[in-house]
Scaffold this active site. Structure first.
Site, short mmCIF file in Angstrom:
data_model
loop_
_atom_site.label_atom_id
_atom_site.label_comp_id
_atom_site.label_asym_id
_atom_site.label_seq_id
_atom_site.Cartn_x
_atom_site.Cartn_y
_atom_site.Cartn_z
N VAL A 193 0.87 -1.17 0.00
CA VAL A 193 0.00 0.00 0.00
C VAL A 193 0.91 1.22 0.00
CG1 VAL A 193 -1.81 1.27 1.22
CG2 VAL A 193 -1.76 -1.25 1.31
N CYS A 194 0.59 2.19 -0.84
CA CYS A 194 1.29 3.48 -0.86
C CYS A 194 2.79 3.26 -1.10
CB CYS A 194 0.98 4.21 0.46
SG CYS A 194 1.33 5.97 0.47
N THR A 195 3.63 3.96 -0.34
CA THR A 195 5.08 3.89 -0.55
C THR A 195 5.70 2.58 -0.07
OG1 THR A 195 5.41 5.13 1.51
CG2 THR A 195 5.43 6.38 -0.56
N THR A 242 1.93 3.38 -6.68
CA THR A 242 2.21 3.87 -5.34
C THR A 242 1.50 5.20 -5.19
OG1 THR A 242 3.99 4.30 -3.73
CG2 THR A 242 4.37 5.03 -5.99
N GLY A 247 -2.30 2.35 -4.59
CA GLY A 247 -1.92 3.75 -4.49
C GLY A 247 -1.85 4.23 -3.05
#
Length: 223
Positions: free
Chosen positions: A102-104, A122, A152
């Protein structure tokens, strides 16, 4: 997979708590799911929200994941150069059926060599850095490429979790969980992504926060 699905979340200082807690909330309702939160030590993990999370396991005692999930957060810039963290990700990934972020958290997967040649996503403020870990950015909220699933920024963790539940248990199970947690987004403003947000809002936020944050991430990845 067996009737039991072990889902291991990596926890590290500076984690964005919703990157962890949002998918954990949905995945915990999946039939047969057993969740674990693994960190280098069993000490409380400081999140970006002013409170801490307690790991259930340290790296040595963590169960083998069927699904490995790597959240993001500003602490990723330190974690990408922490040998114990990257080794844990690589070891877990070797035995996992799905490796996710998830994300970074995508950059931690990448640092462990798991995004080479893969399509991935990301947080929008960092997508231009994905080639530094061998990935090709795909502009989507959830990207599936083989056993690797990336999502993202922050709230996309719920979309990722429901997508994964649908793959594993069927659309009906995922839809029931979505209903149970009343995930029926109706934000007060359109534009949670630069593709839809007012240009001035995007530019201002980049200048205030993400230009510097992405520069720190780039420096960490190149070091």
């Amino acid at each position: 997979m067996t009737d039991t699905t072990t889902i291991v979340f990596l926890l590290f200082p500076g984690i964005t708590q919703l990157d962890f807690t949002a998918p954990a909330q949905a995945l915990s309702r999946m039939p047969g799911a057993v969740l674990a939160g693994a960190a280098a030590r069993l000490d409380p993990i400081a999140t970006d929200s002013g409170f801490a999370i307690l790991p259930t396991h340290d790296f040595a005692s963590a169960p083998q994941a069927d699904i490995l999930c790597i959240p993001g957060g500003h602490g990723v810039t330190d974690a990408v150069n922490d040998a114990a963290t990257i080794d844990f990700i690589a070891r877990q990934a070797a035995g996992a059926e799905r490796v996710t972020s998830v994300c970074t958290g995508a950059f931690l997967l990448g640092r462990a060599g798991l995004l080479q040649g893969k399509r991935a996503t990301t947080h929008w403020g960092y997508t231009h850095l994905l080639p530094l870990v061998g990935a090709r950015h795909e502009n989507a909220r959830v990207v599936e490429d083989g056993q690797v699933v990336t999502s993202g920024g922050v709230t996309s963790g719920l979309d990722f979790a429901l997508t994964l539940i649908a793959r594993l248990k069927g659309d009906g199970v995922a839809q029931a969980i979505q209903l149970a947690i009343e995930y029926d987004p109706a934000p007060p403003f359109p534009g949670g992504h630069p593709d839809r947000a007012p240009a001035a809002v995007t530019a201002g936020l980049r200048k205030r926060a993400y230009d510097a944050a992405a520069a720190r991430m780039e420096a960490a990845l190149r070091s």
